[in-house]
Design a protein around this motif. Structure first.
Motif, PDB file in Angstrom:
ATOM      1  N   ARG A   1       0.117  -0.835  -1.478  1.00  0.00           N
ATOM      2  CA  ARG A   1      -0.316  -1.939  -0.915  1.00  0.00           C
ATOM      3  C   ARG A   1       0.520  -3.103  -1.600  1.00  0.00           C
ATOM      4  N   GLY A   2       0.443  -4.304  -0.585  1.00  0.00           N
ATOM      5  CA  GLY A   2       1.312  -5.474  -1.132  1.00  0.00           C
ATOM      6  C   GLY A   2       0.540  -6.303  -1.829  1.00  0.00           C
ATOM      7  N   TYR A   3       0.935  -7.197  -2.891  1.00  0.00           N
ATOM      8  CA  TYR A   3       0.186  -8.038  -3.622  1.00  0.00           C
ATOM      9  C   TYR A   3       1.118  -9.452  -3.907  1.00  0.00           C
ATOM     10  N   SER A   4       0.760 -10.299  -3.481  1.00  0.00           N
ATOM     11  CA  SER A   4       1.254 -11.753  -3.879  1.00  0.00           C
ATOM     12  C   SER A   4       1.393 -11.802  -5.374  1.00  0.00           C
TER      13      SER A   4
ATOM     14  N   CYS B   1      -3.530 -11.366  -8.259  1.00  0.00           N
ATOM     15  CA  CYS B   1      -4.987 -11.650  -8.086  1.00  0.00           C
ATOM     16  C   CYS B   1      -5.429 -11.225  -6.863  1.00  0.00           C
TER      17      CYS B   1
ATOM     18  N   GLU C   1      -8.605  -9.511  -4.668  1.00  0.00           N
ATOM     19  CA  GLU C   1      -9.970  -9.605  -4.211  1.00  0.00           C
ATOM     20  C   GLU C   1     -10.628  -8.118  -3.723  1.00  0.00           C
TER      21      GLU C   1
ATOM     22  N   LEU D   1     -12.479  -5.480  -1.960  1.00  0.00           N
ATOM     23  CA  LEU D   1     -12.909  -5.205  -0.639  1.00  0.00           C
ATOM     24  C   LEU D   1     -13.565  -4.034  -0.551  1.00  0.00           C
TER      25      LEU D   1
ATOM     26  N   GLY E   1     -12.768  -0.407   0.066  1.00  0.00           N
ATOM     27  CA  GLY E   1     -11.318  -0.333   0.240  1.00  0.00           C
ATOM     28  C   GLY E   1     -10.801   0.796  -0.633  1.00  0.00           C
ATOM     29  N   GLU E   2      -9.616   1.302  -0.545  1.00  0.00           N
ATOM     30  CA  GLU E   2      -8.985   2.438  -1.394  1.00  0.00           C
ATOM     31  C   GLU E   2      -8.350   1.713  -2.717  1.00  0.00           C
ATOM     32  N   VAL E   3      -7.621   0.686  -2.434  1.00  0.00           N
ATOM     33  CA  VAL E   3      -6.689   0.297  -3.719  1.00  0.00           C
ATOM     34  C   VAL E   3      -7.632  -0.902  -4.505  1.00  0.00           C
ATOM     35  N   SER E   4      -8.076  -2.049  -3.806  1.00  0.00           N
ATOM     36  CA  SER E   4      -8.710  -2.994  -4.299  1.00  0.00           C
ATOM     37  C   SER E   4      -9.708  -2.752  -5.353  1.00  0.00           C
TER      38      SER E   4
ATOM     39  N   TYR F   1      -2.639 -11.316   5.558  1.00  0.00           N
ATOM     40  CA  TYR F   1      -3.166 -10.295   4.719  1.00  0.00           C
ATOM     41  C   TYR F   1      -3.783  -9.172   5.506  1.00  0.00           C
TER      42      TYR F   1
ATOM     43  N   GLY G   1      -6.834  -7.448   7.842  1.00  0.00           N
ATOM     44  CA  GLY G   1      -8.258  -7.867   8.040  1.00  0.00           C
ATOM     45  C   GLY G   1      -8.888  -8.336   9.418  1.00  0.00           C
TER      46      GLY G   1
ATOM     47  N   LYS H   1      -8.529   7.926  -1.245  1.00  0.00           N
ATOM     48  CA  LYS H   1      -9.680   8.122  -0.255  1.00  0.00           C
ATOM     49  C   LYS H   1      -9.656   9.631   0.228  1.00  0.00           C
TER      50      LYS H   1
ATOM     51  N   ASP I   1      -8.319  -0.656  12.420  1.00  0.00           N
ATOM     52  CA  ASP I   1      -8.124  -2.096  13.063  1.00  0.00           C
ATOM     53  C   ASP I   1      -6.574  -2.105  13.761  1.00  0.00           C
TER      54      ASP I   1
ATOM     55  N   TRP J   1       0.052   0.136   6.836  1.00  0.00           N
ATOM     56  CA  TRP J   1      -0.942   0.455   7.890  1.00  0.00           C
ATOM     57  C   TRP J   1      -0.253   1.562   8.762  1.00  0.00           C
TER      58      TRP J   1
HETATM   59  C1  LIG Z   1       2.334  -9.318   1.884  1.00  0.00           C
HETATM   60  C2  LIG Z   1       0.778  -9.176   1.394  1.00  0.00           C
HETATM   61  C3  LIG Z   1       0.450 -10.018   0.169  1.00  0.00           C
HETATM   62  C4  LIG Z   1      -0.951  -9.632  -0.106  1.00  0.00           C
HETATM   63  N1  LIG Z   1      -1.461 -10.129  -1.086  1.00  0.00           N
HETATM   64  C5  LIG Z   1      -2.707 -10.178  -1.555  1.00  0.00           C
HETATM   65  C6  LIG Z   1      -3.386 -10.877  -2.654  1.00  0.00           C
HETATM   66  O1  LIG Z   1      -2.403 -11.548  -3.398  1.00  0.00           O
HETATM   67  N2  LIG Z   1      -4.585 -10.718  -2.842  1.00  0.00           N
HETATM   68  C7  LIG Z   1      -5.163  -9.745  -2.195  1.00  0.00           C
HETATM   69  O2  LIG Z   1      -6.513  -9.571  -2.471  1.00  0.00           O
HETATM   70  N3  LIG Z   1      -4.759  -8.984  -1.368  1.00  0.00           N
HETATM   71  C8  LIG Z   1      -3.559  -9.130  -0.902  1.00  0.00           C
HETATM   72  N4  LIG Z   1      -3.195  -8.355   0.298  1.00  0.00           N
HETATM   73  C9  LIG Z   1      -3.879  -7.516   0.863  1.00  0.00           C
HETATM   74  C10 LIG Z   1      -3.704  -6.277   0.238  1.00  0.00           C
HETATM   75  O3  LIG Z   1      -2.521  -5.730   0.430  1.00  0.00           O
HETATM   76  C11 LIG Z   1      -4.804  -5.125   0.873  1.00  0.00           C
HETATM   77  O4  LIG Z   1      -4.603  -4.893   2.069  1.00  0.00           O
HETATM   78  C12 LIG Z   1      -6.206  -5.249   0.185  1.00  0.00           C
HETATM   79  O5  LIG Z   1      -6.353  -5.268  -1.140  1.00  0.00           O
HETATM   80  C13 LIG Z   1      -7.020  -4.049   0.763  1.00  0.00           C
HETATM   81  O6  LIG Z   1      -6.691  -2.816   0.448  1.00  0.00           O
HETATM   82  P1  LIG Z   1      -7.773  -1.778  -0.134  1.00  0.00           P
HETATM   83  O7  LIG Z   1      -6.801  -0.603  -0.020  1.00  0.00           O
HETATM   84  O8  LIG Z   1      -8.758  -2.097  -1.071  1.00  0.00           O
HETATM   85  O9  LIG Z   1      -8.775  -1.495   1.344  1.00  0.00           O
HETATM   86  P2  LIG Z   1      -8.306  -0.662   2.590  1.00  0.00           P
HETATM   87  O10 LIG Z   1      -8.854   0.818   2.131  1.00  0.00           O
HETATM   88  O11 LIG Z   1      -6.650  -0.711   2.728  1.00  0.00           O
HETATM   89  O12 LIG Z   1      -8.936  -1.220   3.672  1.00  0.00           O
HETATM   90  C14 LIG Z   1     -10.289  -1.309   3.742  1.00  0.00           C
HETATM   91  C15 LIG Z   1     -10.883  -2.096   5.080  1.00  0.00           C
HETATM   92  O13 LIG Z   1     -10.651  -3.613   4.893  1.00  0.00           O
HETATM   93  C16 LIG Z   1     -10.018  -3.850   5.952  1.00  0.00           C
HETATM   94  N5  LIG Z   1      -9.052  -5.077   5.390  1.00  0.00           N
HETATM   95  C17 LIG Z   1      -7.859  -5.091   4.779  1.00  0.00           C
HETATM   96  N6  LIG Z   1      -7.693  -6.262   4.280  1.00  0.00           N
HETATM   97  C18 LIG Z   1      -8.308  -7.101   4.514  1.00  0.00           C
HETATM   98  C19 LIG Z   1      -8.818  -8.562   4.059  1.00  0.00           C
HETATM   99  N7  LIG Z   1      -8.017  -9.031   3.677  1.00  0.00           N
HETATM  100  N8  LIG Z   1     -10.240  -8.931   4.468  1.00  0.00           N
HETATM  101  C20 LIG Z   1     -10.882  -8.443   5.351  1.00  0.00           C
HETATM  102  N9  LIG Z   1     -10.733  -6.806   5.554  1.00  0.00           N
HETATM  103  C21 LIG Z   1      -9.446  -6.411   5.214  1.00  0.00           C
HETATM  104  C22 LIG Z   1      -8.986  -2.830   6.363  1.00  0.00           C
HETATM  105  O14 LIG Z   1      -8.515  -3.001   7.866  1.00  0.00           O
HETATM  106  C23 LIG Z   1      -9.826  -1.645   6.389  1.00  0.00           C
HETATM  107  O15 LIG Z   1     -10.454  -1.295   7.515  1.00  0.00           O
HETATM  108  C24 LIG Z   1      -1.627  -8.627   0.485  1.00  0.00           C
HETATM  109  C25 LIG Z   1      -1.091  -8.121   1.831  1.00  0.00           C
HETATM  110  C26 LIG Z   1       0.164  -8.235   1.988  1.00  0.00           C
HETATM  111  C27 LIG Z   1       0.727  -7.471   3.327  1.00  0.00           C
END
Ligand SMILES: Cc1cc2nc3c(=O)[nH]c(=O)nc-3n(C[C@H](O)[C@H](O)[C@H](O)COP(=O)(O)OP(=O)(O)OC[C@H]3O[C@@H](n4cnc5c(N)ncnc54)[C@H](O)[C@@H]3O)c2cc1C
Lengths: 247, 202
Positions: A57-60, A75, A77, A79, A82-85, A245, A247, B9, B28, B82
């Motif tokens: 995943r990408g994080y700023s 930083c 959040e 979710l 979610g798999e990674v956060s 990001y 979502g 997962k 999505d 994605w």
């Molecule tokens: C360039 C870039 C920079 C980013 N920087 C940050 C950052 O600084 N901090 C941060 O917290 N995240 C950031 N993100 C988002 C991050 O990469 C992940 O997408 C996020 O942490 C969700 O990953 P996950 O594995 O927890 O959830 P996943 O398992 O990947 O997703 C769970 C579900 O949540 C949905 N989902 C994904 N993102 C969001 C969202 N933002 N809001 C609501 N639903 C969502 C998905 O579609 C999916 O259905 C950034 C993304 C990009 C592309």
């Protein structure tokens, strides 16, 4: 940018975790291969399961380029589902190593020579790369006018709140305009509605000229709505850079 | 390097072979773009084929819809990790655009240009032979502006930023000229199966 050198994965050690809000924490990583980033850039993080499965995943990068040599602040959040956060919030502990690579991104960046005035617009955790820009400006003692229009649901979900209020309070050309879309209470100095063109105009009120650069970051829906507001405020579309990001 | 405490997962083994390394499935339709979404009216929409600086053929919206319309169902992979399976598209194959213009692929390289001023480069062989189209319909409905409507390029076997949104021209070039994203750190080719995300990735 050196076009032929691949950006290699490196290990980074989690040094400390600092809660920002109920669902957001800062994770400070010490890099094994230190790099200097540009404000606005991100890293890709990769987690590997015992069977070899990899999630990426990408994080700023929230820290400014000058913040702490060899350390970056992510930083994140949490979710739900979610798999990674959730891994960062529930599993990762100081001392753990993860893999990342960066710095990445050559468009959503701000350096002082790019000039201003600079309008930053953040929704929720979209504030992270914009915080790096504000910190960079502060570290340089830059005179470039900068304003941050920051939307969150409630007061307690404003990430970096105290630091931002301080930057604003210094009255040296950094303005903070807050808006809370779901807060029942009236908060001193915060608006209580979604971002619209009137709010954008208010945010740039102190600028001597229209913004040269506008950075928008947040969920896709937020970025879409906020860029409509910016365009409706009469700002040139070509000034706008976005980071979404998902979502 | 295994990450302590990370298991990932639940994965569906039947689908795993369709998901490139480092990608995760989504239901999505995430959006990646550098700027605001341009609003393009179909009444003024125009699509042009160029060889170098020279326009060889242009189509209005109606003329474009008089060309053979093809349906494709493909998996798509965004560089922000994605992947989405079995997405349904309709539009005009690049082969049919060339056919209507009465030309063979003139050079080995192409730049796709868009209404928002951005561009991306794709080798011509990746656009012909049934590999790519200019799509106007997604999942049975007109493509929305957020997803590149009225028309986007669809090159599903490359990372999705190559499928230029709001596309309005394909320009054949003598050399491989980097597009907007490729000049800003993204890979020149972008094969998801080789994880060619960023400049310098092998
Ligand atoms: C360039 C870039 C920079 C980013 N920087 C940050 C950052 O600084 N901090 C941060 O917290 N995240 C950031 N993100 C988002 C991050 O990469 C992940 O997408 C996020 O942490 C969700 O990953 P996950 O594995 O927890 O959830 P996943 O398992 O990947 O997703 C769970 C579900 O949540 C949905 N989902 C994904 N993102 C969001 C969202 N933002 N809001 C609501 N639903 C969502 C998905 O579609 C999916 O259905 C950034 C993304 C990009 C592309």
């Amino acid at each position: 940018m050196t076009p032929t050198t691949p950006l290699l994965w490196q290990t980074a050690t989690l040094e400390r975790v600092v809660p920002q809000t109920a669902r957001v924490s800062s994770f400070f990583f010490r890099l094994s291969q230190p790099f200097r980033h540009v404000a606005g850039q991100h890293v890709d993080v990769r987690l590997t399961a015992p069977d070899g499965y990899v999630a990426q995943r990408g994080y700023s990068i929230g820290s400014g380029p000058e913040s702490e040599p060899g350390v970056i602040e992510l930083c994140i959040e949490e979710l739900e589902g979610g798999e990674v956060s959730p891994f960062f919030h529930e599993v990762a502990k100081p001392g753990d190593e993860i893999e990342l690579r960066g710095p990445l991104g050559g468009h959503f960046i701000w350096t002082e020579p790019m000039g201003g005035p600079v309008l930053l617009i953040a929704g929720g955790s979209g504030v992270v790369p914009l915080m790096a820009m504000a910190r960079h400006r502060a570290a340089l003692g830059s005179q470039v006018p900068m304003a941050l229009l920051y939307s969150a649901r409630v007061w307690d979900e404003l990430i970096f709140r105290e630091e931002l209020l301080q930057l604003h309070g210094a009255r040296n050309g950094f303005d903070l305009v807050l808006t809370l879309t779901r807060d029942a209470e009236k908060r001193e100095g915060a608006r209580g509605r979604r971002i619209d063109s009137a709010m954008v105009m208010e945010a740039i009120d102190q600028f001597p000229e229209p913004p040269k650069l506008v950075y928008l970051c947040g969920s896709n829906a937020f970025v879409a709505a906020a860029s409509d507001a910016v365009i409706a405020a009469g700002i040139a579309e070509t000034a706008i850079r976005t980071e979404r990001y998902g979502g | 390097m295994a990450t302590r405490g990370f298991f990932g997962k639940q994965r569906d083994p039947a689908l795993e072979a369709r998901i490139p390394p480092g990608q995760a499935l989504t239901e999505d339709f995430p959006v990646l773009s550098a700027g605001p979404t341009p609003r393009v009216e179909t009444s003024s929409w125009k699509f042009t084929l160029k060889v170098g600086p020279r326009a060889v053929k242009a189509w209005t919206w109606d003329e474009f819809h008089a060309l053979p319309q093809t349906k494709l169902t493909r998996d798509i992979h965004c560089v922000t990790t994605w992947s989405k399976l079995d997405t349904h598209w309709q539009g005009v194959m690049v082969d049919d655009l060339l056919g209507d213009a009465g030309i063979e692929p003139p050079t080995g390289f192409t730049l796709a240009h868009s209404y928002d001023g951005y561009s991306t480069n794709v080798p011509t062989p990746d656009l012909v032979g049934g590999k790519a189209m200019v799509a106007t319909i997604y999942d049975g409905l007109p493509l929305t502006p957020d997803h590149g409507g009225p028309a986007r390029l669809l090159v599903p076997h490359l990372y999705f930023w190559k499928s230029a949104k709001w596309v309005n021209a394909l320009q054949f070039t003598e050399r491989d000229e980097l597009g907007f994203w490729e000049l800003r750190g993204y890979h020149a080719y972008g094969d998801p199966w080789r994880e060619q995300r960023y400049t310098g990735d092998p």
